[in-house]
Structures are given as C-alpha cells and as structure tokens.
Design a protein around this motif. Structure first.
Motif, PDB file in Angstrom:
ATOM      1  N   HIS A  10      -0.664 -15.753 -24.917  1.00  0.00           N
ATOM      2  CA  HIS A  10       0.460 -16.144 -23.998  1.00  0.00           C
ATOM      3  C   HIS A  10       1.710 -16.445 -24.822  1.00  0.00           C
ATOM      4  CE1 HIS A  10      -2.080 -16.031 -20.449  1.00  0.00           C
ATOM      5  NE2 HIS A  10      -2.536 -17.110 -20.598  1.00  0.00           N
ATOM      6  N   CYS A  11       1.500 -17.365 -25.724  1.00  0.00           N
ATOM      7  CA  CYS A  11       2.981 -17.586 -26.473  1.00  0.00           C
ATOM      8  C   CYS A  11       3.160 -16.251 -27.171  1.00  0.00           C
ATOM      9  CB  CYS A  11       2.548 -18.544 -27.477  1.00  0.00           C
ATOM     10  SG  CYS A  11       2.473 -20.324 -26.830  1.00  0.00           S
ATOM     11  N   ALA A  12       2.439 -15.774 -27.789  1.00  0.00           N
ATOM     12  CA  ALA A  12       2.979 -14.270 -28.599  1.00  0.00           C
ATOM     13  C   ALA A  12       3.604 -13.085 -27.474  1.00  0.00           C
ATOM     14  CB  ALA A  12       1.604 -13.726 -29.138  1.00  0.00           C
ATOM     15  N   PHE A  13       2.955 -13.231 -26.529  1.00  0.00           N
ATOM     16  CA  PHE A  13       3.571 -12.094 -25.316  1.00  0.00           C
ATOM     17  C   PHE A  13       4.963 -12.667 -24.980  1.00  0.00           C
ATOM     18  CE2 PHE A  13       4.432 -11.211 -20.832  1.00  0.00           C
ATOM     19  CZ  PHE A  13       4.234 -10.221 -20.669  1.00  0.00           C
ATOM     20  N   ILE A  14       5.372 -14.195 -24.542  1.00  0.00           N
ATOM     21  CA  ILE A  14       6.401 -14.690 -24.358  1.00  0.00           C
ATOM     22  C   ILE A  14       7.535 -14.580 -25.531  1.00  0.00           C
ATOM     23  CG2 ILE A  14       7.791 -16.808 -23.800  1.00  0.00           C
ATOM     24  CD1 ILE A  14       5.144 -17.941 -22.372  1.00  0.00           C
ATOM     25  N   GLU A  15       7.064 -14.513 -26.696  1.00  0.00           N
ATOM     26  CA  GLU A  15       7.862 -14.212 -27.750  1.00  0.00           C
ATOM     27  C   GLU A  15       8.197 -12.876 -27.887  1.00  0.00           C
ATOM     28  OE1 GLU A  15       7.356 -16.470 -31.330  1.00  0.00           O
ATOM     29  OE2 GLU A  15       5.811 -17.523 -30.524  1.00  0.00           O
ATOM     30  N   GLY A  16       7.316 -12.062 -27.674  1.00  0.00           N
ATOM     31  CA  GLY A  16       7.650 -10.487 -27.465  1.00  0.00           C
ATOM     32  C   GLY A  16       8.601 -10.094 -26.622  1.00  0.00           C
ATOM     33  N   VAL A  17       8.544 -10.796 -25.402  1.00  0.00           N
ATOM     34  CA  VAL A  17       9.597 -10.472 -24.152  1.00  0.00           C
ATOM     35  C   VAL A  17      10.907 -10.764 -24.661  1.00  0.00           C
ATOM     36  CG1 VAL A  17      10.188 -11.179 -21.953  1.00  0.00           C
ATOM     37  CG2 VAL A  17       7.725 -10.695 -22.405  1.00  0.00           C
ATOM     38  N   TYR A  18      11.014 -12.168 -25.293  1.00  0.00           N
ATOM     39  CA  TYR A  18      12.145 -12.646 -25.523  1.00  0.00           C
ATOM     40  C   TYR A  18      12.832 -11.666 -26.796  1.00  0.00           C
ATOM     41  CZ  TYR A  18      15.684 -15.270 -28.230  1.00  0.00           C
ATOM     42  OH  TYR A  18      16.949 -15.738 -29.055  1.00  0.00           O
ATOM     43  N   TYR A  19      11.909 -11.300 -27.689  1.00  0.00           N
ATOM     44  CA  TYR A  19      12.816 -10.292 -28.786  1.00  0.00           C
ATOM     45  C   TYR A  19      12.946  -8.964 -28.208  1.00  0.00           C
ATOM     46  CZ  TYR A  19      11.440 -13.729 -32.166  1.00  0.00           C
ATOM     47  OH  TYR A  19      11.597 -14.858 -32.868  1.00  0.00           O
ATOM     48  N   ALA A  20      12.169  -8.500 -26.980  1.00  0.00           N
ATOM     49  CA  ALA A  20      12.775  -7.427 -26.340  1.00  0.00           C
ATOM     50  C   ALA A  20      13.754  -7.357 -25.687  1.00  0.00           C
ATOM     51  CB  ALA A  20      11.255  -6.824 -25.645  1.00  0.00           C
ATOM     52  N   ARG A  21      14.005  -8.328 -24.886  1.00  0.00           N
ATOM     53  CA  ARG A  21      15.322  -8.658 -24.149  1.00  0.00           C
ATOM     54  C   ARG A  21      16.213  -8.742 -24.990  1.00  0.00           C
ATOM     55  NH1 ARG A  21      11.785  -7.230 -21.967  1.00  0.00           N
ATOM     56  NH2 ARG A  21      10.804  -7.839 -19.811  1.00  0.00           N
ATOM     57  N   THR A  22      16.276  -9.359 -26.344  1.00  0.00           N
ATOM     58  CA  THR A  22      17.582  -9.600 -27.030  1.00  0.00           C
ATOM     59  C   THR A  22      17.597  -8.458 -28.109  1.00  0.00           C
ATOM     60  OG1 THR A  22      16.070 -10.885 -28.736  1.00  0.00           O
ATOM     61  CG2 THR A  22      17.157 -12.193 -26.969  1.00  0.00           C
ATOM     62  N   GLY A  23      16.800  -7.340 -28.100  1.00  0.00           N
ATOM     63  CA  GLY A  23      16.963  -6.148 -28.887  1.00  0.00           C
ATOM     64  C   GLY A  23      16.281  -6.272 -30.291  1.00  0.00           C
ATOM     65  N   ASP A  24      15.566  -7.206 -30.443  1.00  0.00           N
ATOM     66  CA  ASP A  24      14.813  -7.265 -31.695  1.00  0.00           C
ATOM     67  C   ASP A  24      13.510  -6.207 -31.534  1.00  0.00           C
ATOM     68  OD1 ASP A  24      13.638  -7.915 -34.139  1.00  0.00           O
ATOM     69  OD2 ASP A  24      14.474  -9.837 -34.407  1.00  0.00           O
ATOM     70  N   THR A  25      13.593  -5.063 -31.664  1.00  0.00           N
ATOM     71  CA  THR A  25      12.658  -4.183 -31.500  1.00  0.00           C
ATOM     72  C   THR A  25      11.190  -4.336 -32.566  1.00  0.00           C
ATOM     73  OG1 THR A  25      14.017  -2.402 -30.634  1.00  0.00           O
ATOM     74  CG2 THR A  25      11.603  -1.747 -31.278  1.00  0.00           C
ATOM     75  N   THR A  26      11.670  -4.515 -33.574  1.00  0.00           N
ATOM     76  CA  THR A  26      10.458  -4.850 -34.715  1.00  0.00           C
ATOM     77  C   THR A  26       9.871  -6.168 -34.489  1.00  0.00           C
ATOM     78  OG1 THR A  26      11.711  -3.808 -36.361  1.00  0.00           O
ATOM     79  CG2 THR A  26      10.036  -5.285 -36.883  1.00  0.00           C
ATOM     80  N   ARG A  27      10.345  -7.194 -34.006  1.00  0.00           N
ATOM     81  CA  ARG A  27       9.670  -8.382 -33.779  1.00  0.00           C
ATOM     82  C   ARG A  27       9.100  -8.327 -32.562  1.00  0.00           C
ATOM     83  NH1 ARG A  27      13.425 -13.781 -35.644  1.00  0.00           N
ATOM     84  NH2 ARG A  27      13.415 -13.401 -37.846  1.00  0.00           N
ATOM     85  N   ALA A  28       9.565  -7.770 -31.554  1.00  0.00           N
ATOM     86  CA  ALA A  28       9.004  -7.934 -30.280  1.00  0.00           C
ATOM     87  C   ALA A  28       7.710  -6.895 -30.393  1.00  0.00           C
ATOM     88  CB  ALA A  28      10.061  -6.823 -29.310  1.00  0.00           C
ATOM     89  N   ILE A  29       7.479  -5.820 -30.947  1.00  0.00           N
ATOM     90  CA  ILE A  29       6.268  -5.142 -31.249  1.00  0.00           C
ATOM     91  C   ILE A  29       5.345  -5.799 -31.942  1.00  0.00           C
ATOM     92  CG2 ILE A  29       5.201  -3.013 -32.176  1.00  0.00           C
ATOM     93  CD1 ILE A  29       6.806  -2.482 -29.879  1.00  0.00           C
ATOM     94  N   GLN A  30       5.648  -6.625 -32.792  1.00  0.00           N
ATOM     95  CA  GLN A  30       4.850  -7.551 -33.763  1.00  0.00           C
ATOM     96  C   GLN A  30       4.437  -8.570 -33.053  1.00  0.00           C
ATOM     97  OE1 GLN A  30       7.717  -9.263 -36.785  1.00  0.00           O
ATOM     98  NE2 GLN A  30       7.275  -7.263 -38.433  1.00  0.00           N
ATOM     99  N   GLN A  31       4.928  -9.414 -31.934  1.00  0.00           N
ATOM    100  CA  GLN A  31       4.752 -10.393 -31.288  1.00  0.00           C
ATOM    101  C   GLN A  31       3.495  -9.622 -30.353  1.00  0.00           C
ATOM    102  OE1 GLN A  31       4.595 -13.442 -31.626  1.00  0.00           O
ATOM    103  NE2 GLN A  31       5.621 -13.125 -33.623  1.00  0.00           N
TER     104      GLN A  31
END
Length: 268
Positions: free
Chosen positions: A156-177
C-alpha cells in the motif's frame, strides 16, 4: 473498542485506491434510486432512533447508493452521541471521499487519527495527499514503513508513493515504487494500471499497452485492464482493436459507462 467501532470495521476497512485515469461521467455522479431494503432500513431507524448499529448500517447503505448527504446526516447523528469514536470519524471521512469532497475527507481522517493513529486511516489520508501532490503522503508512508507492519502495508505504501511521484512528474521514481508494490503483492491490480498510465501519460502507448496486457494476464476478469488496452489502441489509431477491448471491458463490468460511450463513438 465499542459496538459501533466494531461495526465500522465489519462494514469494510479495506483500503480501496482508485486510479484517476477515468473520470466519473455525469451519469455516474447521479444518485442511484434507493433500493427497497434501504427504504425499509430508513423506516426501521425512524422506529428505533437510538439504535447506533442500525443507523450506521443505514449510513453505509446510503453511501453505497451515492446518497452522500443523507449518509453524512446519519454519521453526524452518531458522532453527536459519541464524538471520540475513531471509527465514526473514519467512516464519515470515507463518505466525504466517495462524494468527491477531498478537503472534508482529509479533515475528518485527521480527526480520526487524533483519536487513534490506525494504519488504515493513515493510508487513506496519505492516498489523498498523494493525489494532491502533497509531500505529506511520503512522510506518512515512511513512518508506516518504520513500523514494519508486513508486506500488505508495504505494498500500500509503495503504491501511494508511486502515485505521488506520478502526479509530481517523477516518472523514474513512480515506476520504481509501483514495481515495488507489485513485488510485494503481484495481484495489486491498481498498481499495474497506474504503472501503465505513467507510460500512457507520456504518450508511450506501446509500453502502456504492454503493461495493460500483462495486467489482464494477472487477472483475466479485471475490466480496467481491457479498458485501458482499448484506450492505448485508440491513441494508436487502431480502432478495430480498441473497439474489441472496449466491448470486453463492458462485458466484464456493465457499469463501465466510459467503455459504453467509447463503443458508441467508434461505431459511428
């Protein structure tokens, strides 16, 4: 924990994270007619106005049928009698969230957490912060990770962090999370779809299609996996393939009005 709190837990403390790739249509936002059993429940509450359990069941039923104002009125009645009940504030926050009022949802999740810092409420709050591009989402998830609650919460935490990074435009971190989420829970379908949407939003439709296809192999009955395959085909101007996948999605979820609308458009 009192009876009402246990009832809230039984009513469903499941963490339901929805992707934002599909927006609700005007039809979906309309209130559904009250089911006969809900009408009967309203009559029972009038006959037994002091029954907290019955009133809570009615609030949950009203929420499920998109009668949010009435659901909130029932929650307010319960809270007026038991204002320090964590479960009631959490449940009220969920109604606000379902209604689309995220500011009120955040306020009431925070009220619930001041009473009892339950991981479920922290995750619900973090998810809303992630959608708002608020770094508080990351802070909450990091604190929960330190508690070592297990792979379910790690996912759950990794998903939420992935959503945060996706929304802020950090594609690399979004995919990682999102990959981290899937590693902890292979069947976390929202993470598969969110990952595909990261590529979709960057117009990498081939890569997005690959992810959505993989999602449909993980869960062959997951309508969204076919809906987003169709969206990718549509953007690639492969209308026949798009139409086929929209029909598959609609066959799996008759309430998927976006797919129905797309089918009508493509058949014109």
């Amino acid at each position: 924990m009192n009876t009402v709190s246990r009832a809230v837990l039984a009513a469903g403390f499941a963490i339901l994270f929805s992707c934002t790739g599909k927006e609700k249509t005007a039809e979906e936002q309309k209130e559904k007619p009250l089911a006969p059993e809900v009408v009967s429940m309203i009559k029972l509450v009038k006959q037994h106005p002091d029954s907290a359990g019955l009133r809570l069941r009615l609030a949950v039923a009203l929420d499920s049928s998109a009668h949010y104002g009435e659901a909130l009125a029932q929650m307010d009645s319960l809270i007026s009698r038991d204002s320090l009940n964590y479960g009631l504030w959490y449940s009220k926050a969920q109604v606000w969230e379902h209604s689309g009022d995220t500011s009120s949802a955040i306020r009431d999740y925070e009220r619930a957490l001041r009473i009892y810092p339950a991981p479920e409420a922290q995750l619900s709050l973090a998810n809303l912060f992630a959608e708002r591009r608020d770094v508080k989402a990351i802070n909450i998830c990091e604190n929960l990770n330190r508690l070592k609650l297990g792979r379910e919460y790690d996912a759950h935490c990794a998903f939420i962090e992935g959503v945060y990074y996706a929304r802020t435009g950090d594609t690399t971190r979004a995919i990682q999370q999102l990959d981290k989420c899937i590693a902890n829970n292979y069947t976390y379908m929202e993470a598969h779809i969110e990952k595909g949407l990261v590529y979709f939003d960057h117009k990498d439709y081939n890569k997005a299609l690959e992810v959505f296809r993989f999602a449909s192999s993980v869960n062959t009955l997951y309508a969204d996996a076919y809906y987003y395959q169709a969206r990718a085909y549509e953007m690639m101007n492969k209308k026949d393939s798009a139409l086929l996948r929209f029909k598959q999605a609609l066959s799996l979820d008759k309430n998927l009005t976006q797919a129905k609308e797309k089918i009508q458009q493509l058949q014109k």
